[in-house]
Each structure stands twice: as C-alpha cells, then as structure tokens.
Design a protein around this motif. Structure first.
Motif, PDB file in Angstrom:
ATOM      1  N   GLY A   1      -6.731   2.141  -8.031  1.00  0.00           N
ATOM      2  CA  GLY A   1      -5.303   1.817  -8.075  1.00  0.00           C
ATOM      3  C   GLY A   1      -5.073   0.838  -9.220  1.00  0.00           C
ATOM      4  O   GLY A   1      -5.479  -0.324  -9.133  1.00  0.00           O
TER       5      GLY A   1
ATOM      6  N   PRO B   1       1.436 -11.995  -7.807  1.00  0.00           N
ATOM      7  CA  PRO B   1       1.570 -11.668  -9.233  1.00  0.00           C
ATOM      8  C   PRO B   1       1.239 -12.832 -10.170  1.00  0.00           C
ATOM      9  O   PRO B   1       0.809 -12.613 -11.305  1.00  0.00           O
ATOM     10  CB  PRO B   1       3.046 -11.270  -9.357  1.00  0.00           C
ATOM     11  CG  PRO B   1       3.412 -10.762  -7.993  1.00  0.00           C
ATOM     12  CD  PRO B   1       2.628 -11.595  -7.024  1.00  0.00           C
TER      13      PRO B   1
ATOM     14  N   VAL C   1      -4.441   0.510  -3.992  1.00  0.00           N
ATOM     15  CA  VAL C   1      -3.420   1.564  -3.944  1.00  0.00           C
ATOM     16  C   VAL C   1      -2.391   1.189  -2.874  1.00  0.00           C
ATOM     17  O   VAL C   1      -2.646   0.335  -2.027  1.00  0.00           O
ATOM     18  CB  VAL C   1      -4.032   2.949  -3.637  1.00  0.00           C
ATOM     19  CG1 VAL C   1      -4.748   3.514  -4.850  1.00  0.00           C
ATOM     20  CG2 VAL C   1      -4.947   2.901  -2.426  1.00  0.00           C
ATOM     21  N   ARG C   2      -1.262   1.841  -2.933  1.00  0.00           N
ATOM     22  CA  ARG C   2      -0.231   1.568  -1.920  1.00  0.00           C
ATOM     23  C   ARG C   2      -0.688   2.067  -0.557  1.00  0.00           C
ATOM     24  O   ARG C   2      -1.434   3.059  -0.474  1.00  0.00           O
ATOM     25  CB  ARG C   2       1.071   2.260  -2.307  1.00  0.00           C
ATOM     26  CG  ARG C   2       1.717   1.591  -3.491  1.00  0.00           C
ATOM     27  CD  ARG C   2       3.117   2.091  -3.668  1.00  0.00           C
ATOM     28  NE  ARG C   2       3.707   1.449  -4.823  1.00  0.00           N
ATOM     29  CZ  ARG C   2       4.878   1.775  -5.340  1.00  0.00           C
ATOM     30  NH1 ARG C   2       5.577   2.759  -4.801  1.00  0.00           N
ATOM     31  NH2 ARG C   2       5.349   1.130  -6.369  1.00  0.00           N
ATOM     32  N   PRO C   3      -0.219   1.398   0.517  1.00  0.00           N
ATOM     33  CA  PRO C   3      -0.660   1.772   1.862  1.00  0.00           C
ATOM     34  C   PRO C   3      -0.451   3.253   2.162  1.00  0.00           C
ATOM     35  O   PRO C   3      -1.310   3.906   2.749  1.00  0.00           O
ATOM     36  CB  PRO C   3       0.215   0.916   2.782  1.00  0.00           C
ATOM     37  CG  PRO C   3       0.716  -0.195   1.945  1.00  0.00           C
ATOM     38  CD  PRO C   3       0.724   0.284   0.519  1.00  0.00           C
TER      39      PRO C   3
ATOM     40  N   ASN D   1     -11.365   8.452  -9.677  1.00  0.00           N
ATOM     41  CA  ASN D   1     -11.579   7.386  -8.698  1.00  0.00           C
ATOM     42  C   ASN D   1     -13.062   7.275  -8.343  1.00  0.00           C
ATOM     43  O   ASN D   1     -13.614   6.182  -8.235  1.00  0.00           O
ATOM     44  CB  ASN D   1     -10.772   7.668  -7.430  1.00  0.00           C
ATOM     45  CG  ASN D   1      -9.278   7.529  -7.655  1.00  0.00           C
ATOM     46  OD1 ASN D   1      -8.847   6.841  -8.563  1.00  0.00           O
ATOM     47  ND2 ASN D   1      -8.491   8.195  -6.819  1.00  0.00           N
TER      48      ASN D   1
ATOM     49  N   VAL E   1      -5.048 -11.124  -0.454  1.00  0.00           N
ATOM     50  CA  VAL E   1      -3.639 -10.938  -0.825  1.00  0.00           C
ATOM     51  C   VAL E   1      -3.292 -11.818  -2.035  1.00  0.00           C
ATOM     52  O   VAL E   1      -2.735 -12.891  -1.902  1.00  0.00           O
ATOM     53  CB  VAL E   1      -2.687 -11.131   0.397  1.00  0.00           C
ATOM     54  CG1 VAL E   1      -2.817 -12.478   1.039  1.00  0.00           C
ATOM     55  CG2 VAL E   1      -1.248 -10.858   0.024  1.00  0.00           C
ATOM     56  N   PRO E   2      -3.683 -11.310  -3.228  1.00  0.00           N
ATOM     57  CA  PRO E   2      -3.318 -12.042  -4.449  1.00  0.00           C
ATOM     58  C   PRO E   2      -1.827 -11.873  -4.734  1.00  0.00           C
ATOM     59  O   PRO E   2      -1.204 -10.928  -4.242  1.00  0.00           O
ATOM     60  CB  PRO E   2      -4.160 -11.353  -5.530  1.00  0.00           C
ATOM     61  CG  PRO E   2      -4.398  -9.980  -5.017  1.00  0.00           C
ATOM     62  CD  PRO E   2      -4.392 -10.058  -3.512  1.00  0.00           C
TER      63      PRO E   2
ATOM     64  N   LEU F   1      -6.853  -4.886  -0.953  1.00  0.00           N
ATOM     65  CA  LEU F   1      -5.573  -5.592  -1.094  1.00  0.00           C
ATOM     66  C   LEU F   1      -4.480  -4.909  -0.275  1.00  0.00           C
ATOM     67  O   LEU F   1      -3.317  -5.289  -0.346  1.00  0.00           O
ATOM     68  CB  LEU F   1      -5.150  -5.631  -2.576  1.00  0.00           C
ATOM     69  CG  LEU F   1      -6.208  -6.072  -3.595  1.00  0.00           C
ATOM     70  CD1 LEU F   1      -5.570  -6.212  -4.976  1.00  0.00           C
ATOM     71  CD2 LEU F   1      -6.846  -7.395  -3.182  1.00  0.00           C
ATOM     72  N   ILE F   2      -4.870  -3.894   0.503  1.00  0.00           N
ATOM     73  CA  ILE F   2      -3.879  -3.080   1.225  1.00  0.00           C
ATOM     74  C   ILE F   2      -3.551  -3.755   2.559  1.00  0.00           C
ATOM     75  O   ILE F   2      -4.320  -3.672   3.526  1.00  0.00           O
ATOM     76  CB  ILE F   2      -4.421  -1.652   1.451  1.00  0.00           C
ATOM     77  CG1 ILE F   2      -4.888  -1.066   0.116  1.00  0.00           C
ATOM     78  CG2 ILE F   2      -3.363  -0.767   2.105  1.00  0.00           C
ATOM     79  CD1 ILE F   2      -5.808   0.136   0.256  1.00  0.00           C
TER      80      ILE F   2
ATOM     81  N   ILE G   1      -0.517  -5.080  -9.370  1.00  0.00           N
ATOM     82  CA  ILE G   1      -1.370  -6.213  -8.974  1.00  0.00           C
ATOM     83  C   ILE G   1      -2.728  -6.148  -9.685  1.00  0.00           C
ATOM     84  O   ILE G   1      -3.296  -7.179 -10.064  1.00  0.00           O
ATOM     85  CB  ILE G   1      -1.508  -6.322  -7.430  1.00  0.00           C
ATOM     86  CG1 ILE G   1      -2.012  -7.705  -7.053  1.00  0.00           C
ATOM     87  CG2 ILE G   1      -2.353  -5.212  -6.857  1.00  0.00           C
ATOM     88  CD1 ILE G   1      -1.104  -8.853  -7.389  1.00  0.00           C
ATOM     89  N   THR G   2      -3.222  -4.931  -9.912  1.00  0.00           N
ATOM     90  CA  THR G   2      -4.470  -4.800 -10.687  1.00  0.00           C
ATOM     91  C   THR G   2      -4.269  -5.338 -12.101  1.00  0.00           C
ATOM     92  O   THR G   2      -5.110  -6.089 -12.619  1.00  0.00           O
ATOM     93  CB  THR G   2      -4.915  -3.318 -10.725  1.00  0.00           C
ATOM     94  OG1 THR G   2      -5.289  -2.947  -9.396  1.00  0.00           O
ATOM     95  CG2 THR G   2      -6.079  -3.096 -11.672  1.00  0.00           C
TER      96      THR G   2
ATOM     97  N   VAL H   1      -6.505   8.812  -0.347  1.00  0.00           N
ATOM     98  CA  VAL H   1      -7.437   8.553  -1.443  1.00  0.00           C
ATOM     99  C   VAL H   1      -8.804   8.100  -0.943  1.00  0.00           C
ATOM    100  O   VAL H   1      -9.845   8.631  -1.363  1.00  0.00           O
ATOM    101  CB  VAL H   1      -6.834   7.473  -2.391  1.00  0.00           C
ATOM    102  CG1 VAL H   1      -7.853   7.036  -3.439  1.00  0.00           C
ATOM    103  CG2 VAL H   1      -5.578   7.997  -3.037  1.00  0.00           C
TER     104      VAL H   1
ATOM    105  N   ARG I   1      -5.017   6.498 -13.006  1.00  0.00           N
ATOM    106  CA  ARG I   1      -3.573   6.348 -12.718  1.00  0.00           C
ATOM    107  C   ARG I   1      -3.260   4.886 -12.486  1.00  0.00           C
ATOM    108  O   ARG I   1      -4.042   4.206 -11.800  1.00  0.00           O
ATOM    109  CB  ARG I   1      -3.203   7.137 -11.467  1.00  0.00           C
ATOM    110  CG  ARG I   1      -3.167   8.643 -11.708  1.00  0.00           C
ATOM    111  CD  ARG I   1      -2.833   9.384 -10.445  1.00  0.00           C
ATOM    112  NE  ARG I   1      -1.496   9.057  -9.941  1.00  0.00           N
ATOM    113  CZ  ARG I   1      -0.949   9.657  -8.891  1.00  0.00           C
ATOM    114  NH1 ARG I   1      -1.607  10.616  -8.246  1.00  0.00           N
ATOM    115  NH2 ARG I   1       0.236   9.306  -8.477  1.00  0.00           N
ATOM    116  N   SER I   2      -2.117   4.342 -12.946  1.00  0.00           N
ATOM    117  CA  SER I   2      -1.155   4.942 -13.876  1.00  0.00           C
ATOM    118  C   SER I   2      -1.753   4.947 -15.277  1.00  0.00           C
ATOM    119  O   SER I   2      -2.248   3.903 -15.720  1.00  0.00           O
ATOM    120  CB  SER I   2       0.117   4.118 -13.933  1.00  0.00           C
ATOM    121  OG  SER I   2       0.731   4.040 -12.680  1.00  0.00           O
TER     122      SER I   2
END
Ligand code: NAP
Length: 259
Positions: free
Chosen positions: A7, A118, A69-71, A55, A115-116, A92-93, A11-12, A77, A34-35
């Motif tokens: 992901g 921005p 990645v998003r939840p 991945n 949970v970092p 981080l999910i 945040i990455t 994935v 991605r992206s």
C-alpha cells in the motif's frame, strides 16, 4: 533493514519522507506498485526506495513489512500474500484486529499495530504501537515519538483520538476565515492562527504537570475574551458533541468490520 510497504498511499509516502535520505545508511525500502504516481515519485526522490513488481515481490525482498492498504481492501490483498516465518509485520490498518491479522500473515509470528500520523513526514508527532514492539518503536522514533502500549483498549482509544485532526484543522480554518472576513489578508490570517495553536501546543508539551483544564483556566482571564468564547462554545454543546463523536469513532474501531 529491508523495509517493505504493501500500500503506497498517503501514509506510506509520509513515513518514507520522514525517514528521508538518512535511511539509505540503514537499508532499502521496497514499495508496492500502486499508486503508480506515488511509488514512482518516491523512487525518484529517494535512491534507496525501489518499486517492487508486485505485492508479493515486496514480501520476497523485505524483512519488515508494513501493511498500509485501506481496511476495505485489506481482506482482498493480504490473504493472497505468502508471508515467511522470519517476516516482522506492522499493520497500520486500524479496523483489522490483531487476532485477525495474526491469522492472515501466518507463518510470520511477530505482528504489531501502529497508528502514525501525517506529520511523521516532518519527523514529528506520536505513533501509538500495540503491543510493544522494539522494531516498530525504533522505526517510528526516527520520525516522531513512538508511544508503546500494552493494553488493546488504550491503543483503540489513542487510535480514535487521531480522528480529531481534520476537525482541529477545520476549527483553525474557521478562525482564519473569520479573520479574513474582518479585513486580515489570507496569508496573515493563516500564519497568525497557526502560530497561536503552535504556541499553545508547545506550552502544553512543556508543562506536563498542568492538565488541559488548568491550562484553559490559565488562558481564560475572568471576564476576558477567552472566557467569553469558551462559555459560548460550551453552552452550544461543542464539547458534548466532540465526546459523542469520539465515542462513535471508538465504537467503529472496536466493531472491526474487517476482523
Ligand atoms: N493517512 C493516515 O493519516 C493514516 C494514519 C494511520 C493509519 N492509516 C491507515 O493506513 C492505511 C492506508 O491509508 P492511506 O491514507 O495511506 O490510504 P491511501 O492514500 O488510499 O493509500 C492506500 C493505497 O493502497 C493502494 N492499493 C489499492 N489496492 C491495492 C492493492 N490491491 N495492492 C496494493 N496496493 C493497493 C492504493 O492505490 P490506488 O490509488 O491505485 O488504488 C493506495 O495507494 C489505511 O488502513 C489507514 O487506515 C492511515
């Protein structure tokens, strides 16, 4: 260290920018493709960042894996990935429980959640970690302050509190917009408001013996401007709404639809 991200989004990108060029001395970072726009830009900005072909290639070329990645898509994935027993996984999910994660990343034994925020891009801000994890703590201490907790309910509450960031910025924006309506230039209003809140945050951090209630009282002279606005927003239910909103966020986190 060979660090891998599944992901490559906001945040990455913030973490990699926070780690900066000095991470090159420590090892390499592999990011999932991605992206494409973000992964390509990161690889162009940092010589130690490489865009993996897939991945799975991130996992194959890395030792510490950060799941970012998003939840909603984590369930699609992660089960397709082949983890190794020597992988160290940091997720981080927020809405994926530790138990669910442990099952998904087997046979990798070590899993923690973090949970970092921005602001790690600037090397600032707290990153809550559960359970205590020396590898995650060392990583996030490089780009702010690692806060290791050993109780899941504390981690969930700290995670919920990160939901206040956009409201805080909207609050600052409302003050700034009000200044503009009263003849202050946009540039001056933005800088003025940001500086007020920067000063308040520094005061709070440097006087840990003072509660926020005590600091608020210190800043609200009897019969003064701050006392007047504090009473106004309190009477209009702003703080009650804030507490209710945080309760709702915590319920969402603990319900863990992805668990
Ligand atoms: N943003 C924060 O401040 C923050 C803080 C702490 C934790 N988190 C958590 O971190 C996670 C990521 O958040 P984010 O804000 O970085 O989200 P984001 O900007 O949307 O990034 C998610 C990335 O995942 C990529 N992606 C989508 N499908 C994928 C797939 N099948 N394989 C690999 N990558 C795929 C997306 O690429 P496409 O754009 O191509 O779809 C996107 O680049 C979330 O679980 C979030 O809750 C975020």
């Amino acid at each position: 260290m060979r660090l891998g991200f599944i992901g490559t989004g906001a945040i990455t990108s913030a973490i990699i920018h926070g780690l900066g060029t000095s991470f090159a001395d420590q090892g390499v970072i592999h990011v999932s493709p991605r992206s494409a726009a973000i992964s390509t830009a990161l690889a162009q900005a940092f010589p130690h960042v490489r865009v993996a072909a897939s991945n799975q290639a991130v996992l194959d070329e890395s030792d510490v894996i950060i799941l970012a990645v998003r939840p909603q898509i984590s369930r699609e994935v992660i089960p397709d990935l082949r983890f190794r027993a020597d992988h160290h996984v940091i997720s981080l999910i927020a809405t994926l429980s530790l138990d669910a994660l442990t099952g998904l990343v087997a046979p990798a034994p070590a899993v923690s959640k973090a949970v970092p925020l921005p602001s790690v891009a600037l090397g600032r801000g707290p990153t809550a970690i559960f359970p205590p994890d020396p590898i995650a703590a060392a990583l996030f201490d490089r780009i702010g302050t690692a806060i290791q907790v050993d109780r899941p309910e504390v981690f969930d509450a700290l995670s919920a509190a990160t939901g206040t960031m956009a409201s805080y910025l909207a609050f600052a924006g409302a003050v700034s917009a009000w200044l503009v309506r009263n003849g202050v230039t946009e540039t001056q209003a933005r800088h003025y408001v940001a500086s007020i809140f920067d000063g308040l945050s520094r005061t709070a951090i440097e006087t840990p013996e003072q509660s926020f209630a005590a600091l608020a009282a210190d800043h609200a002279t009897l019969g003064g401007l701050n006392e007047q606005l504090l009473k106004h927003v309190s009477d209009h239910g702003v703080f009650t709404a804030l507490g209710e909103g945080l309760d709702a966020i915590l319920s969402r986190i603990t319900a863990r639809p992805g668990a």
